[in-house]
Design an enzyme around this catalytic site. Structure first.
Site, PDB file in Angstrom:
ATOM      1  N   ARG A 123       4.302 -83.668   7.872  1.00 56.52           N
ATOM      2  CA  ARG A 123       4.404 -83.443   6.349  1.00 56.52           C
ATOM      3  C   ARG A 123       5.435 -82.490   6.394  1.00 56.52           C
ATOM      4  O   ARG A 123       5.279 -81.409   5.597  1.00 56.52           O
ATOM      5  CB  ARG A 123       3.190 -82.979   5.696  1.00 56.52           C
ATOM      6  CG  ARG A 123       2.300 -82.036   6.158  1.00 56.52           C
ATOM      7  CD  ARG A 123       1.553 -81.373   5.218  1.00 56.52           C
ATOM      8  NE  ARG A 123       0.376 -80.642   5.573  1.00 56.52           N
ATOM      9  CZ  ARG A 123      -0.310 -79.893   4.792  1.00 56.52           C
ATOM     10  NH1 ARG A 123      -0.360 -80.161   3.591  1.00 56.52           N
ATOM     11  NH2 ARG A 123      -1.208 -79.188   5.539  1.00 56.52           N
ATOM     12  N   LYS A 151       7.603 -77.793   3.956  1.00 59.76           N
ATOM     13  CA  LYS A 151       6.318 -78.094   4.500  1.00 59.76           C
ATOM     14  C   LYS A 151       5.950 -78.610   3.019  1.00 59.76           C
ATOM     15  O   LYS A 151       5.950 -78.192   2.076  1.00 59.76           O
ATOM     16  CB  LYS A 151       5.522 -76.923   4.877  1.00 59.76           C
ATOM     17  CG  LYS A 151       4.126 -77.292   5.377  1.00 59.76           C
ATOM     18  CD  LYS A 151       3.555 -76.112   5.986  1.00 59.76           C
ATOM     19  CE  LYS A 151       1.746 -76.439   6.271  1.00 59.76           C
ATOM     20  NZ  LYS A 151       1.197 -75.327   6.782  1.00 59.76           N
ATOM     21  N   ASP A 201       0.105 -88.523   3.618  1.00 57.96           N
ATOM     22  CA  ASP A 201       1.055 -88.909   2.830  1.00 57.96           C
ATOM     23  C   ASP A 201       2.136 -87.992   2.575  1.00 57.96           C
ATOM     24  O   ASP A 201       3.225 -88.064   1.898  1.00 57.96           O
ATOM     25  CB  ASP A 201       0.460 -88.480   1.239  1.00 57.96           C
ATOM     26  CG  ASP A 201      -0.228 -87.332   0.805  1.00 57.96           C
ATOM     27  OD1 ASP A 201      -0.012 -86.427   1.904  1.00 57.96           O
ATOM     28  OD2 ASP A 201      -0.655 -86.962  -0.206  1.00 57.96           O
ATOM     29  N   ARG A 220       5.810 -75.065  20.018  1.00 61.11           N
ATOM     30  CA  ARG A 220       4.238 -74.800  20.075  1.00 61.11           C
ATOM     31  C   ARG A 220       3.942 -75.105  21.640  1.00 61.11           C
ATOM     32  O   ARG A 220       4.657 -75.921  22.368  1.00 61.11           O
ATOM     33  CB  ARG A 220       3.694 -75.904  19.298  1.00 61.11           C
ATOM     34  CG  ARG A 220       3.845 -76.164  17.784  1.00 61.11           C
ATOM     35  CD  ARG A 220       4.027 -77.288  17.055  1.00 61.11           C
ATOM     36  NE  ARG A 220       4.695 -77.259  15.805  1.00 61.11           N
ATOM     37  CZ  ARG A 220       4.160 -76.971  14.631  1.00 61.11           C
ATOM     38  NH1 ARG A 220       2.871 -76.986  14.655  1.00 61.11           N
ATOM     39  NH2 ARG A 220       4.858 -76.995  13.561  1.00 61.11           N
ATOM     40  N   ASP A 232      -1.421 -77.375  19.110  1.00 55.23           N
ATOM     41  CA  ASP A 232      -0.377 -77.575  18.202  1.00 55.23           C
ATOM     42  C   ASP A 232      -0.105 -76.188  17.094  1.00 55.23           C
ATOM     43  O   ASP A 232       0.950 -76.416  16.443  1.00 55.23           O
ATOM     44  CB  ASP A 232      -0.587 -78.850  17.454  1.00 55.23           C
ATOM     45  CG  ASP A 232      -1.645 -79.086  16.643  1.00 55.23           C
ATOM     46  OD1 ASP A 232      -2.646 -78.899  17.374  1.00 55.23           O
ATOM     47  OD2 ASP A 232      -1.504 -79.081  15.418  1.00 55.23           O
ATOM     48  N   ASN A 233      -0.994 -75.315  16.895  1.00 51.11           N
ATOM     49  CA  ASN A 233      -0.957 -74.248  15.958  1.00 51.11           C
ATOM     50  C   ASN A 233      -0.767 -72.989  16.668  1.00 51.11           C
ATOM     51  O   ASN A 233      -0.918 -71.892  16.118  1.00 51.11           O
ATOM     52  CB  ASN A 233      -2.144 -74.332  15.267  1.00 51.11           C
ATOM     53  CG  ASN A 233      -2.334 -75.398  14.158  1.00 51.11           C
ATOM     54  OD1 ASN A 233      -1.171 -76.033  13.827  1.00 51.11           O
ATOM     55  ND2 ASN A 233      -3.215 -75.873  13.867  1.00 51.11           N
ATOM     56  N   ASP A 239       0.664 -71.745  10.776  1.00 52.98           N
ATOM     57  CA  ASP A 239      -0.082 -72.635  10.234  1.00 52.98           C
ATOM     58  C   ASP A 239      -1.319 -71.990   9.608  1.00 52.98           C
ATOM     59  O   ASP A 239      -2.631 -71.932  10.072  1.00 52.98           O
ATOM     60  CB  ASP A 239      -0.395 -73.750  11.095  1.00 52.98           C
ATOM     61  CG  ASP A 239       0.274 -74.992  11.003  1.00 52.98           C
ATOM     62  OD1 ASP A 239       1.339 -74.886  10.124  1.00 52.98           O
ATOM     63  OD2 ASP A 239      -0.029 -75.949  11.293  1.00 52.98           O
TER      64      ASP A 239
END
Ligand code: AMP
Ligand code: MG
Length: 481
Positions: free
Chosen positions: A92, A112, A124, A182, A251-252, A261
């Site tokens: 997203r 973002k 979505d 990352r 991933d963060n 994040d």
């Protein structure tokens, strides 16, 4: 137009092998409206505030147009989420461009909440106003606290509702980061690409973040060591202010050493190593006291992904990786202890310092003392919780302080600079967000103003130091909202 704003675009990431990204423009939105522009960040970036607030500027912040000459893309990455490995990627978000600042620094400009990408899976691709303002508030607070972090340039609403448990106003955050590489980007490379692509990523990362190791004999080993050091330093800084990231998935975790994040993060009130706020962290994996350990776990995943580059013989490569990882714990503890010394106004080093700091924390835990306010009381010399244990500890601490050559004033000044008066307390953040979502931005403006200067006391800060009214329902934060 783009020239008026001052974008200095050049997406170097697009010169990496194709497997690392897919070209992707943001999806246009119906009716963009600027909710908040960060004028300080705009100025640091060399961007023109007025042009950014113009219709054309807002169109870029909303993703309805991209800056001239920009290559907009979604990045591929993987990651361990709560210990489970998954293919992820920007689901997203899009990197609309990199931007070179007047000082010559290269930063990522990311939107973002900008719509679906090929990495969206079932999502979505959108974000709601509350969580985007939450990231804005907390990342800016972290920056003011002196903690490396991504920054927030702007939040716009999209004029479209997004469907969650209820319909929520959609929003887009413009995030500025020294990069979005990352641990999970390296995991992706190691798992899904050829070794030459992994090497290209490592070389790119070194050039961008650690140019000093480029010409070393073992640059990839040095890269690993540098990242270990930066992350150890970062997590120690979190611990110093009671920050709980909440979702320390690989991933963060950035390679640059910036906090990234801000989903279900929160600041601790009462000192409790087991403090956890995230509704999805039922096992307490990412509890306050567990963050340093998880940092090491994540870095071990980073080390594993570098193995093909560390030595041609795999056994030796594993040994090399392990040798670097085995240093993490002591490096972290050095950062932690050095931070605690500053919080206690100590300049020199004595063997008993660790025990002195730990004992204070243990008393605070037993007494359910507020983390931030206890260090404030020590700084100001005001009353500590009235207990014999605290008083005994205080005597030992004062004795310890007297065994350094620096003056009492110098010690006080060190404490003042190391112990914030205000942190973004959860109830104040929630209050600001609730009002903002209802259209009243004034509560958030006041909060942001106070958080921008966390180490200096002033009358207007008093109410931000107060604890939340007693509540039988524990505070919960929500992820991915
Ligand atoms: P996060 O929990 O924000 O770190 O996100 C974990 C992964 O889920 C990332 O790959 C995100 O891009 C993806 N993701 C989160 N929310 C959405 C969304 N609404 N639509 C698509 N992808 C999402
Ligand atoms: Mg993430």
């Amino acid at each position: 137009m783009t020239k008026d704003i001052g974008w200095n675009v050049d997406t170097s990431y697009a010169r990496l092998p194709q497997s690392f990204y897919s070209k992707q423009d943001p999806t246009p939105v119906k009716a963009p409206k600027l909710i908040r522009l960060n004028k300080t960040v705009a100025e640091d970036l060399g961007l023109d505030q007025n042009s950014l607030q113009s219709e054309e500027g807002i169109a870029i912040l909303a993703g309805n147009t991209v800056p001239d000459g920009a290559t907009s893309l979604a990045q591929a990455y993987a990651g361990h989420q709560f210990g489970h490995f998954n293919m992820l990627g920007d689901g997203r978000a899009v990197l609309i461009s990199e931007h070179k600042t007047p000082k010559g620094e290269r930063v990522d400009v990311q939107l973002k909440g900008s719509g679906r990408t090929r990495y969206s899976r079932g999502g979505d691709g959108r974000a709601a106003l509350g969580p985007m303002l939450r990231e804005y508030i907390i990342s800016e607070a972290m920056h003011a606290l002196g903690i490396p972090t991504t920054r927030s340039l702007a939040v716009v609403t999209t004029g479209e509702d997004i469907i969650r448990e209820t319909d929520l106003p959609g929003a887009i955050l413009t995030r500025i980061a020294s990069s979005h590489i990352r641990v999970g980007t390296f995991q992706y490379a190691a798992q899904f690409t050829e070794v030459e692509e992994l090497r290209a990523l490592a070389d790119y990362t070194i050039k961008r973040h650690y140019p000093e190791v480029e010409n070393e004999e073992k640059p990839y080993f040095s890269l690993l060591q540098e990242v270990i050091n930066r992350q150890a330093a970062l997590i120690a800084k979190w611990q110093m202010v009671g920050f709980i990231h909440g979702v320390m998935n690989t991933d963060n975790m950035t390679i640059s050493g910036e906090t990234i994040d801000y989903g279900p993060c929160a600041f601790m009130n009462t000192y409790d190593p087991e403090a956890v706020f995230s509704s999805i962290d039922r096992q307490g994996r990412y509890a306050y006291g567990n963050q340093p350990y998880i940092g090491g776990w994540n870095l071990a995943r980073f080390a594993e992904s570098l193995i093909p580059l560390l030595h041609e013989d795999q056994d030796q490569a594993v040994e090399i990786a392990q040798s670097a990882i085995s240093e993490y714990s002591s490096i972290y503890h050095e950062h932690w202890l050095s931070g605690m010394r500053s919080k206690l106004g100590l300049f020199n080093e004595e063997e008993g310092d660790k025990a002195l700091a730990e004992e204070l924390l243990s008393i605070m835990h037993k007494q359910k003392a507020d983390f931030t306010n206890t260090f404030q009381s020590l700084t100001r010399g005001t009353d500590l919780p009235n207990s014999p244990e605290f008083q005994q500890w205080k005597e030992r601490w004062e004795e310890r302080q007297s065994r350094q050559s620096e003056s009492k004033e110098a010690s006080h000044e060190l404490m003042r600079k190391s112990n914030p008066v205000v942190i973004p307390r959860n109830h104040r953040v929630e209050e600001a967000l609730e009002a903002a979502v209802e259209g009243d931005l004034s509560v958030m403006e006041r909060l942001l103003d106070v958080l921008a200067d966390p180490y200096n006391d002033s009358d207007k800060k008093a109410k931000y130091c107060e604890l939340p009214p007693d509540s039988s329902v524990p505070y919960k934060t929500y992820c991915g909202t």
